[in-house]
Design a protein around this motif. Structure first.
Motif, PDB file in Angstrom:
ATOM      1  N   LEU A  21      -1.366   2.312 -12.662  1.00  0.00           N
ATOM      2  CA  LEU A  21      -1.774   0.912 -12.580  1.00  0.00           C
ATOM      3  C   LEU A  21      -1.085   0.220 -11.410  1.00  0.00           C
ATOM      4  N   ASN A  22       0.195   0.487 -11.241  1.00  0.00           N
ATOM      5  CA  ASN A  22       0.931  -0.110 -10.123  1.00  0.00           C
ATOM      6  C   ASN A  22       0.454   0.414  -8.771  1.00  0.00           C
ATOM      7  N   VAL A  23       0.253   1.701  -8.689  1.00  0.00           N
ATOM      8  CA  VAL A  23      -0.148   2.300  -7.409  1.00  0.00           C
ATOM      9  C   VAL A  23      -1.588   1.933  -7.075  1.00  0.00           C
ATOM     10  N   LEU A  24      -2.475   2.100  -8.037  1.00  0.00           N
ATOM     11  CA  LEU A  24      -3.888   1.828  -7.769  1.00  0.00           C
ATOM     12  C   LEU A  24      -4.189   0.337  -7.753  1.00  0.00           C
ATOM     13  N   GLY A  25      -3.342  -0.455  -8.390  1.00  0.00           N
ATOM     14  CA  GLY A  25      -3.530  -1.904  -8.380  1.00  0.00           C
ATOM     15  C   GLY A  25      -3.196  -2.524  -7.035  1.00  0.00           C
ATOM     16  N   GLY A  26      -2.424  -1.831  -6.237  1.00  0.00           N
ATOM     17  CA  GLY A  26      -2.082  -2.309  -4.902  1.00  0.00           C
ATOM     18  C   GLY A  26      -3.155  -1.911  -3.904  1.00  0.00           C
ATOM     19  N   SER A  27      -2.900  -2.195  -2.685  1.00  0.00           N
ATOM     20  CA  SER A  27      -3.883  -1.889  -1.637  1.00  0.00           C
ATOM     21  C   SER A  27      -3.676  -0.506  -1.031  1.00  0.00           C
ATOM     22  N   TRP A  28      -2.785   0.305  -1.613  1.00  0.00           N
ATOM     23  CA  TRP A  28      -2.454   1.591  -1.018  1.00  0.00           C
ATOM     24  C   TRP A  28      -3.469   2.675  -1.337  1.00  0.00           C
ATOM     25  N   GLY A  29      -4.054   2.623  -2.491  1.00  0.00           N
ATOM     26  CA  GLY A  29      -5.025   3.638  -2.867  1.00  0.00           C
ATOM     27  C   GLY A  29      -4.377   4.883  -3.440  1.00  0.00           C
ATOM     28  N   MET A  30      -5.209   5.870  -3.680  1.00  0.00           N
ATOM     29  CA  MET A  30      -4.770   7.102  -4.324  1.00  0.00           C
ATOM     30  C   MET A  30      -3.808   7.911  -3.452  1.00  0.00           C
ATOM     31  N   SER A  31      -3.871   7.759  -2.144  1.00  0.00           N
ATOM     32  CA  SER A  31      -2.993   8.535  -1.270  1.00  0.00           C
ATOM     33  C   SER A  31      -1.521   8.167  -1.459  1.00  0.00           C
ATOM     34  N   ALA A  32      -1.253   6.983  -2.019  1.00  0.00           N
ATOM     35  CA  ALA A  32       0.122   6.553  -2.252  1.00  0.00           C
ATOM     36  C   ALA A  32       0.811   7.397  -3.330  1.00  0.00           C
ATOM     37  N   VAL A  33       0.035   8.062  -4.163  1.00  0.00           N
ATOM     38  CA  VAL A  33       0.625   8.921  -5.196  1.00  0.00           C
ATOM     39  C   VAL A  33       1.455  10.027  -4.539  1.00  0.00           C
ATOM     40  N   LEU A  34       1.002  10.523  -3.411  1.00  0.00           N
ATOM     41  CA  LEU A  34       1.730  11.584  -2.709  1.00  0.00           C
ATOM     42  C   LEU A  34       3.076  11.111  -2.187  1.00  0.00           C
ATOM     43  N   TRP A  35       3.248   9.818  -2.000  1.00  0.00           N
ATOM     44  CA  TRP A  35       4.523   9.285  -1.529  1.00  0.00           C
ATOM     45  C   TRP A  35       5.637   9.531  -2.537  1.00  0.00           C
ATOM     46  N   PHE A  36       5.263   9.727  -3.787  1.00  0.00           N
ATOM     47  CA  PHE A  36       6.242   9.866  -4.852  1.00  0.00           C
ATOM     48  C   PHE A  36       6.570  11.321  -5.181  1.00  0.00           C
ATOM     49  N   LEU A  37       6.063  12.229  -4.386  1.00  0.00           N
ATOM     50  CA  LEU A  37       6.324  13.646  -4.613  1.00  0.00           C
ATOM     51  C   LEU A  37       7.287  14.169  -3.558  1.00  0.00           C
ATOM     52  N   PRO A 114      14.194   5.564  15.083  1.00  0.00           N
ATOM     53  CA  PRO A 114      13.959   4.506  14.095  1.00  0.00           C
ATOM     54  C   PRO A 114      12.644   4.648  13.322  1.00  0.00           C
ATOM     55  N   SER A 115      11.684   5.361  13.868  1.00  0.00           N
ATOM     56  CA  SER A 115      10.385   5.463  13.192  1.00  0.00           C
ATOM     57  C   SER A 115      10.437   6.302  11.913  1.00  0.00           C
ATOM     58  N   ILE A 116      11.444   7.134  11.765  1.00  0.00           N
ATOM     59  CA  ILE A 116      11.516   7.974  10.561  1.00  0.00           C
ATOM     60  C   ILE A 116      12.535   7.473   9.545  1.00  0.00           C
ATOM     61  N   ILE A 117      13.229   6.392   9.846  1.00  0.00           N
ATOM     62  CA  ILE A 117      14.243   5.889   8.913  1.00  0.00           C
ATOM     63  C   ILE A 117      13.599   5.447   7.601  1.00  0.00           C
ATOM     64  N   GLY A 118      12.514   4.684   7.668  1.00  0.00           N
ATOM     65  CA  GLY A 118      11.841   4.202   6.455  1.00  0.00           C
ATOM     66  C   GLY A 118      11.369   5.319   5.551  1.00  0.00           C
ATOM     67  N   PRO A 119      10.574   6.251   6.055  1.00  0.00           N
ATOM     68  CA  PRO A 119      10.122   7.351   5.192  1.00  0.00           C
ATOM     69  C   PRO A 119      11.270   8.193   4.639  1.00  0.00           C
ATOM     70  N   ASN A 120      12.304   8.414   5.454  1.00  0.00           N
ATOM     71  CA  ASN A 120      13.433   9.206   4.973  1.00  0.00           C
ATOM     72  C   ASN A 120      14.238   8.470   3.904  1.00  0.00           C
ATOM     73  N   LEU A 121      14.360   7.158   4.035  1.00  0.00           N
ATOM     74  CA  LEU A 121      15.034   6.382   2.980  1.00  0.00           C
ATOM     75  C   LEU A 121      14.214   6.392   1.698  1.00  0.00           C
ATOM     76  N   ALA A 122      12.901   6.368   1.830  1.00  0.00           N
ATOM     77  CA  ALA A 122      12.044   6.442   0.639  1.00  0.00           C
ATOM     78  C   ALA A 122      12.288   7.747  -0.106  1.00  0.00           C
ATOM     79  N   VAL A 123      12.431   8.823   0.643  1.00  0.00           N
ATOM     80  CA  VAL A 123      12.711  10.121   0.028  1.00  0.00           C
ATOM     81  C   VAL A 123      14.077  10.096  -0.655  1.00  0.00           C
ATOM     82  N   CYS A 124      15.026   9.381  -0.074  1.00  0.00           N
ATOM     83  CA  CYS A 124      16.356   9.235  -0.684  1.00  0.00           C
ATOM     84  C   CYS A 124      16.253   8.673  -2.100  1.00  0.00           C
ATOM     85  N   PHE A 125      15.399   7.684  -2.264  1.00  0.00           N
ATOM     86  CA  PHE A 125      15.282   7.008  -3.553  1.00  0.00           C
ATOM     87  C   PHE A 125      14.513   7.821  -4.592  1.00  0.00           C
ATOM     88  N   LEU A 126      13.751   8.800  -4.166  1.00  0.00           N
ATOM     89  CA  LEU A 126      12.945   9.564  -5.117  1.00  0.00           C
ATOM     90  C   LEU A 126      13.796  10.331  -6.120  1.00  0.00           C
TER      91      LEU A 126
END
Length: 157
Positions: A21-37, A114-126
Motif C-alpha cells: 500500500l505504501n509503495v504502490l500508493g506513491g508515485s514510484w510504482g511497482m519497480s520501487a519494490v526492488l529498492w527494498f531487496l 556523490p551520485s552513488i551516496i544516496g543509493p548506497n545509504l539506502a542499502v545501509c538502511f535495508l
C-alpha cells in the motif's frame, strides 16, 4: 490460545499489505519494490543468526517456539524456548548493526562519487529494515511462549 503459525502468517500478510500500500500508493510504482531487496544484507543477517543459535545450542529450542500451544511443553522447556527466542532477537539486532556498519564503511570509502551516496545509504538502511521485520515475527513467538508458561504455572498451583 491461537495457533502461533496462523498469527505469524497473519502478521506477514499484514506487513506485505501495508508495504505494498505504501509503495504502490506513491508515485514510484511497482519497480520501487526492488529498492527494498538487498541479498548481501539479508545473507549477512542470516549467516549470523542461524550459526549463532547453533553455536549457543539454542536452535532446537528456537524451532520449538513455532509449536508452542500446539504441542505440550513442560515449564523448563518453555523457559528454554523463551531464552532461545530472546537470543534470536538479540542476534538479529547485532547482525543488523554489523551489516549497517559494514555498509556504512563501504559508503564512506566511496565519497568521491556523490551520485552513488544516496543509493548506497539506502542499502545501509535495508539491514535495519530486515531486522525490524524479523523482530516483528519473533516478538509473537516470545509472547506466546511466555503466555503459555504463565498458564502452566497457574495450572500447577
Amino acid at each position: 490460545m491461537k495457533n502461533i503459525r496462523l498469527v505469524l502468517i497473519g502478521e506477514l500478510i499484514l506487513f506485505i499489505a501495508v508495504f505494498m500500500l505504501n509503495v504502490l500508493g506513491g508515485s514510484w510504482g511497482m519497480s520501487a519494490v526492488l529498492w527494498f531487496l538487498d541479498l548481501p544484507s539479508l545473507l549477512l543477517i542470516i549467516l549470523i543468526f542461524i550459526p549463532g543459535l547453533l553455536i549457543m545450542g539454542e536452535w532446537k529450542d528456537f524451532l520449538k517456539a513455532f509449536s508452542v500451544g500446539i504441542k505440550p511443553y513442560s515449564l523448563l522447556e518453555l523457559k528454554n524456548i523463551i531464552g532461545a527466542v530472546e537470543a534470536a532477537q538479540k542476534l538479529t539486532v547485532y547482525a543488523a548493526l554489523f551489516a549497517i556498519i559494514i555498509s556504512g564503511v563501504l559508503v564512506m570509502g566511496r565519497l568521491d562519487d556523490p551520485s552513488i551516496i544516496g543509493p548506497n545509504l539506502a542499502v545501509c538502511f535495508l539491514a535495519g529494515l530486515y531486522a525490524v521485520i524479523i523482530e516483528f515475527l519473533l516478538l509473537p513467538l516470545r509472547l506466546n511462549a511466555e503466555r503459555k508458561m504463565n498458564e502452566e504455572m497457574d495450572l500447577g498451583e
